[in-house]
Write an enzyme that holds these catalytic residues in place. Structure first.
Site, PDB file in Angstrom:
ATOM      1  N   ARG A  74       6.738 -14.106   1.154  1.00  0.00           N
ATOM      2  CA  ARG A  74       7.227 -14.121   2.603  1.00  0.00           C
ATOM      3  C   ARG A  74       6.098 -15.016   3.117  1.00  0.00           C
ATOM      4  O   ARG A  74       4.897 -14.952   2.816  1.00  0.00           O
ATOM      5  CB  ARG A  74       7.482 -13.046   3.223  1.00  0.00           C
ATOM      6  N   GLY A 132       0.831  -1.278   0.033  1.00  0.00           N
ATOM      7  CA  GLY A 132      -0.051   0.032   0.049  1.00  0.00           C
ATOM      8  C   GLY A 132       0.733   1.277   0.038  1.00  0.00           C
ATOM      9  O   GLY A 132       0.270   2.193  -0.139  1.00  0.00           O
TER      10      GLY A 132
HETATM   11  C1  MV4 Z   1      -6.025  -1.730  -5.258  1.00  0.00           C
HETATM   12  C2  MV4 Z   1      -7.570  -1.233  -4.978  1.00  0.00           C
HETATM   13  C3  MV4 Z   1      -8.526  -0.973  -5.701  1.00  0.00           C
HETATM   14  N1  MV4 Z   1      -8.348  -1.178  -7.109  1.00  0.00           N
HETATM   15  N2  MV4 Z   1      -5.911  -1.826  -6.562  1.00  0.00           N
HETATM   16  C4  MV4 Z   1      -3.626  -1.781  -1.254  1.00  0.00           C
HETATM   17  C5  MV4 Z   1      -2.582  -2.471  -0.828  1.00  0.00           C
HETATM   18  C6  MV4 Z   1      -1.851  -3.346  -2.003  1.00  0.00           C
HETATM   19  N3  MV4 Z   1      -1.885  -4.511  -1.556  1.00  0.00           N
HETATM   20  C7  MV4 Z   1      -3.018  -3.024  -2.899  1.00  0.00           C
HETATM   21  N4  MV4 Z   1      -4.008  -2.241  -2.331  1.00  0.00           N
HETATM   22  C8  MV4 Z   1      -5.300  -1.705  -3.303  1.00  0.00           C
HETATM   23  N5  MV4 Z   1      -5.174  -1.968  -4.645  1.00  0.00           N
HETATM   24  C9  MV4 Z   1      -6.994  -1.267  -7.577  1.00  0.00           C
HETATM   25  N6  MV4 Z   1      -6.800  -1.559  -8.666  1.00  0.00           N
HETATM   26  C10 MV4 Z   1      -7.598  -1.259  -3.378  1.00  0.00           C
HETATM   27  C11 MV4 Z   1      -6.422  -1.571  -2.606  1.00  0.00           C
HETATM   28  C12 MV4 Z   1      -6.833  -1.457  -1.516  1.00  0.00           C
HETATM   29  C13 MV4 Z   1      -7.226  -0.457  -0.659  1.00  0.00           C
HETATM   30  C14 MV4 Z   1      -7.065   0.875  -1.025  1.00  0.00           C
HETATM   31  C15 MV4 Z   1      -7.192   1.993  -0.527  1.00  0.00           C
HETATM   32  C16 MV4 Z   1      -7.608   1.762   1.009  1.00  0.00           C
HETATM   33  C17 MV4 Z   1      -7.431   0.481   1.611  1.00  0.00           C
HETATM   34  C18 MV4 Z   1      -7.183  -0.625   0.861  1.00  0.00           C
HETATM   35  C19 MV4 Z   1      -7.341  -1.639   1.580  1.00  0.00           C
HETATM   36  C20 MV4 Z   1      -7.007  -2.790   0.959  1.00  0.00           C
HETATM   37  C21 MV4 Z   1      -6.705  -2.846  -0.505  1.00  0.00           C
END
Ligand code: MV4
Length: 466
Positions: free
Chosen positions: A292, A165
């Site tokens: 991991r 993130g």
């Molecule tokens: C995203 C998404 C929505 N759309 N990608 C956050 C951490 C990383 N592992 C990927 N993440 C995200 N990618 C797309 N195309 C939403 C997240 C996301 C997130 C975004 C904003 C606030 C909280 C979040 C929690 C989990 C995942």
């Protein structure tokens, strides 16, 4: 199997690895910073070597000091835990150059999959469904803006070298794109020394579901079911559960099989996690791979009966996977709540201090992974995770009440010390969470100020414009 390994980590995960090693008859070398002199792992490991002062850069990230500790003690392998050097391909390579087995995937695989843009391209080629977006990192803002236009708003700009993130920006309309794009590139350059970014359609209100896989070096692999990790604040998970709730059996199966196909196509070895976003229609999209063992791995251990750290060590030692897919049965439901030493009422500010009281829960189907003890001094140097409370039950409702019971039992206190326990209890109490129908929007909703009293009556005009 190895005779002796070094654990290049601290806290609860270092203890977790020491326990696995003792069960397998593998001797252990703990490394510790001067801040962790009095830690439980220093006491429980067979040997312990001080590798530097408290600052991570000079201790738990100090590759030369760690390699030297391994050489001096005769350790054959290094388990990196999570965080610190666990996904550092250069460190894995340094281990190999020094005749040490790195417990994790080969450096080339880690380096390819750790680049989120390359992972996206590789997994797309392997047939995994991706969020609509660019298949390469983008150059000028002008070209990127054209790509965003094609994808359609909202879009999310992600740094290729980021992860967990960090280095992302959501853009809701074309008007804000160029500024956000340049800002994300500059932030990515500053944080990772790499300004490559790519753009995806932003999937709002999606569930964050991940799949645990295990692969050996002989082309064998298994998937071990799903975990829902949607309950996050600023990309720090607070509550995790497995299997992901309120999804059809066919979606869960498809997710698991898709992840394993991706892992085998990439030559992945060891324990790994494939992250997906799942929308309201249960369509899923691959987003990234964690190379991991993860904080939340006990959820999977509870619903499969598989000790993931044992498996990691066997795989790293060259033992073919004994587990077959038909041996893996998802049984019941597990929940995990993270107990961080932070004050939810002060924006989750870390509140280090001495634990004058520390009595974690126990009882039926209750597991607590922690490095805490009465008198333990929580320092300000590392992340504030103190304990993971994990419960299992045959059904989700009972798992929920078991978790409430466990958190009720947890007695932890100290001058100035706060924990996330009150906040995770609120999550468990939330109606949407109880139904298993929640998304990454849940925490924000809980943290939003409570609805103000109705001020629309005469003589008290609303100041709100929407
Ligand atoms: C995203 C998404 C929505 N759309 N990608 C956050 C951490 C990383 N592992 C990927 N993440 C995200 N990618 C797309 N195309 C939403 C997240 C996301 C997130 C975004 C904003 C606030 C909280 C979040 C929690 C989990 C995942």
């Amino acid at each position: 199997m190895f005779e002796k390994i070094l654990i290049a980590n601290r806290g609860e995960i270092a203890l977790r690895v020491v326990r696995a090693c003792r069960e397998l008859g593998v001797r252990t070398v703990a490394v510790y910073s001067t801040a962790d002199r009095d830690s439980a792992v220093v006491r429980l490991a067979d040997e312990a070597v001080c590798i530097g002062p408290p600052e991570s850069r000079l201790s738990y990230l100090n590759a030369p000091a760690i390699v030297e500790a391994a050489r001096r003690t005769g350790a054959q392998a290094v388990h990196p835990g999570y965080g610190f050097l666990s996904e550092d391909a250069d460190f894995a390579e340094i281990c190999a150059d020094n005749g040490l087995v790195f417990v994790g995937p080969p450096p080339e695989v880690m380096s390819a999959l750790g680049d989120k843009s390359r992972a996206r391209v590789l997994m797309g080629a392997a047939g995994l469904p991706l969020p609509p977006g660019s298949l390469e990192t983008l150059g000028t803002a002008e070209r990127a803006r054209a790509v965003a236009e094609e994808i359609g708003y909202p879009v999310i700009i992600k740094g290729a070298a980021g992860g967990g993130g960090r280095g992302m920006a959501v853009v809701w309309s074309e008007r804000d794109f160029t500024e956000a794009y340049e800002r994300t590139r500059i932030a990515a350059q500053a944080a990772f020394g790499d300004d490559r970014v790519y753009v995806e359609r932003y999937l709002a209100q999606a569930r964050h579901v991940e799949v645990q896989v295990l692969c050996d070096g002989y082309g064998n692999g298994v998937h071990l079911g799903t975990r829902d990790c949607s309950v996050q604040r600023r990309h720090q998970k607070l509550v995790e559960e497995g299997p992901a709730p309120a999804l059809s059996g066919s979606t869960l199966d498809a997710l698991a099989e898709t992840a394993l196909r991706g892992a085998l196509s990439a030559g992945y070895t060891g324990a790994g996690t494939f992250e997906f976003l799942v929308d309201e229609a249960e369509r899923f999209h691959f987003i990234e791979i964690n190379c991991r063992i993860q904080v939340e791995h006990p959820v999977t251990e509870m619903i499969t009966g598989v000790d993931l750290v044992h498996e990691q060590l066997h795989i790293a030692g060259g033992v073919p996977l004994r587990l077959r897919q038909s041996d893996v049965r998802i049984n019941g439901v597990a929940l995990e709540c993270r107990v961080n030493v932070e004050d939810p009422a002060r924006n989750f500010l870390p509140t280090p201090g001495r634990l004058t009281r520390f009595a974690p829960p126990s009882g039926p189907f209750t597991r607590v992974d922690t490095h805490g003890y009465p008198g333990y001094q929580v320092g300000p140097y590392y992340d504030s995770l103190l304990a993971k409370v994990v419960v299992w039950a045959p059904e989700r409702d009972l798992a929920l009440s078991r978790m409430e019971r466990a958190l009720h039992e947890f007695d932890v206190a100290g001058p100035g010390v706060h924990t996330t326990i009150p906040f995770v209890r609120r999550v468990l109490d939330d109606a949407a969470f109880r139904k298993g129908r929640y998304s990454t929007a849940l925490v924000e909703r809980l943290l939003a100020p409570a609805d103000p009293p109705d001020v629309s009556a005469p003589h008290a005009p609303s100041s709100r414009t929407s």
